[in-house]
Design an enzyme around this catalytic site. Sequence first.
Site, PDB file in Angstrom:
ATOM      1  N   LYS A  13     -18.778 -16.109 -48.852  1.00 41.59           N
ATOM      2  CA  LYS A  13     -18.286 -15.022 -47.974  1.00 41.59           C
ATOM      3  C   LYS A  13     -17.271 -15.561 -46.962  1.00 41.59           C
ATOM      4  CE  LYS A  13     -22.466 -14.052 -46.475  1.00 41.59           C
ATOM      5  NZ  LYS A  13     -23.234 -15.079 -47.208  1.00 41.59           N
ATOM      6  N   ARG A  88     -27.241  -7.086 -42.533  1.00 44.85           N
ATOM      7  CA  ARG A  88     -28.157  -7.999 -43.220  1.00 44.85           C
ATOM      8  C   ARG A  88     -29.460  -7.307 -43.610  1.00 44.85           C
ATOM      9  NH1 ARG A  88     -25.588 -13.007 -42.626  1.00 44.85           N
ATOM     10  NH2 ARG A  88     -27.059 -14.693 -42.953  1.00 44.85           N
ATOM     11  N   ARG A 127     -22.267 -28.543 -48.422  1.00 41.47           N
ATOM     12  CA  ARG A 127     -21.360 -28.055 -47.372  1.00 41.47           C
ATOM     13  C   ARG A 127     -21.371 -28.970 -46.151  1.00 41.47           C
ATOM     14  NH1 ARG A 127     -21.775 -22.012 -45.475  1.00 41.47           N
ATOM     15  NH2 ARG A 127     -23.944 -22.596 -45.146  1.00 41.47           N
ATOM     16  N   ARG A 162     -24.579 -28.203 -41.153  1.00 40.04           N
ATOM     17  CA  ARG A 162     -25.213 -27.125 -40.368  1.00 40.04           C
ATOM     18  C   ARG A 162     -26.725 -27.340 -40.376  1.00 40.04           C
ATOM     19  NH1 ARG A 162     -22.781 -21.315 -42.201  1.00 40.04           N
ATOM     20  NH2 ARG A 162     -24.975 -20.777 -42.219  1.00 40.04           N
ATOM     21  N   ARG A 173     -33.858 -19.144 -46.121  1.00 36.71           N
ATOM     22  CA  ARG A 173     -32.711 -18.223 -46.039  1.00 36.71           C
ATOM     23  C   ARG A 173     -32.573 -17.418 -47.338  1.00 36.71           C
ATOM     24  NH1 ARG A 173     -28.169 -22.237 -45.015  1.00 36.71           N
ATOM     25  NH2 ARG A 173     -26.775 -20.455 -44.966  1.00 36.71           N
TER      26      ARG A 173
END
Length: 227
Positions: A13, A88, A127, A162, A173
Amino acid sequence: MRIVLLGAPGSGKGTQSQRLVETYAIPQVSTGDLLREAVGKKTDLGLRAKAAMDAGKLVEDSIVLGMIRERLAQPDAERGFILDGFPRNIAQAEALTLLLADLGTPLDAVILMNIDTAVLLKRLSGRRICEDCGRVFNVFTSPPGSLPNCERCGDKPRLIQRPDDKEEVIGKRLEVFEAQTKPLVEHYRAAGLLRVINADAEVETVFVDLTAAVGRPAAVPGVALRR
Ligand code: AP5
């Protein structure tokens, strides 16, 4: 253009929003980025949001909705926006519909970025983020040294992971996505706004599909989705 990018953590996204910003000159409104900024600045809101974020849970609706109301009222959102990571859950989606009805600016499309869980896990574990400029890298697909070099950090970014990209939080998540966010697929399909794209392809290929989907008729009930 007023669109929502809907997709699991790591579906791309943020990556695709950046390209849409460059192409359409409308702002990316990422509740994740807004929350991380508040956490970084240790504002009251950030301190209230931090525990939920670190645990991979959703931050309470009242905090997120307040941020969205404020952000969409800014002048740069008048010509349109890309909502990245919002809404969400159904309550947030309903609040958004009311807010946009008040502003007289309904959504044009909701794009579901469809992708397999195995690919998500690899993307999220790989990431890394530049601590200085926030640019997103991936140790597997776009390592430091990938062009273009950042004007601020050159080709030597200071990379961090992160906190919510740690293995134990990623699972939570994904669980939250399945339980709370996935119901939005049927919600927006019923509203005639849903378009579905394959997010498991090269970044540029996904972008071509995404821009085409914005102008495509909405997805119809009964079409099976990949999980
Ligand atoms: P948020 O920041 O929104 O995180 P997320 O939805 O989990 O999404 P991500 O940022 O992890 O992934 P992405 O889809 O943007 O993927 P990206 O482009 O980076 O939310 C974080 C937290 O904030 C939440 O857990 C919650 O606590 C809170 N929060 C946020 N919004 C909220 C809300 N509305 N309500 C309540 N709480 C909220 O890509 C991932 C990686 O893959 C990158 O390394 C990238 O380089 C790579 N990549 C991307 N595309 C490709 C491709 N096509 N091929 C190969 N690699 C790719």
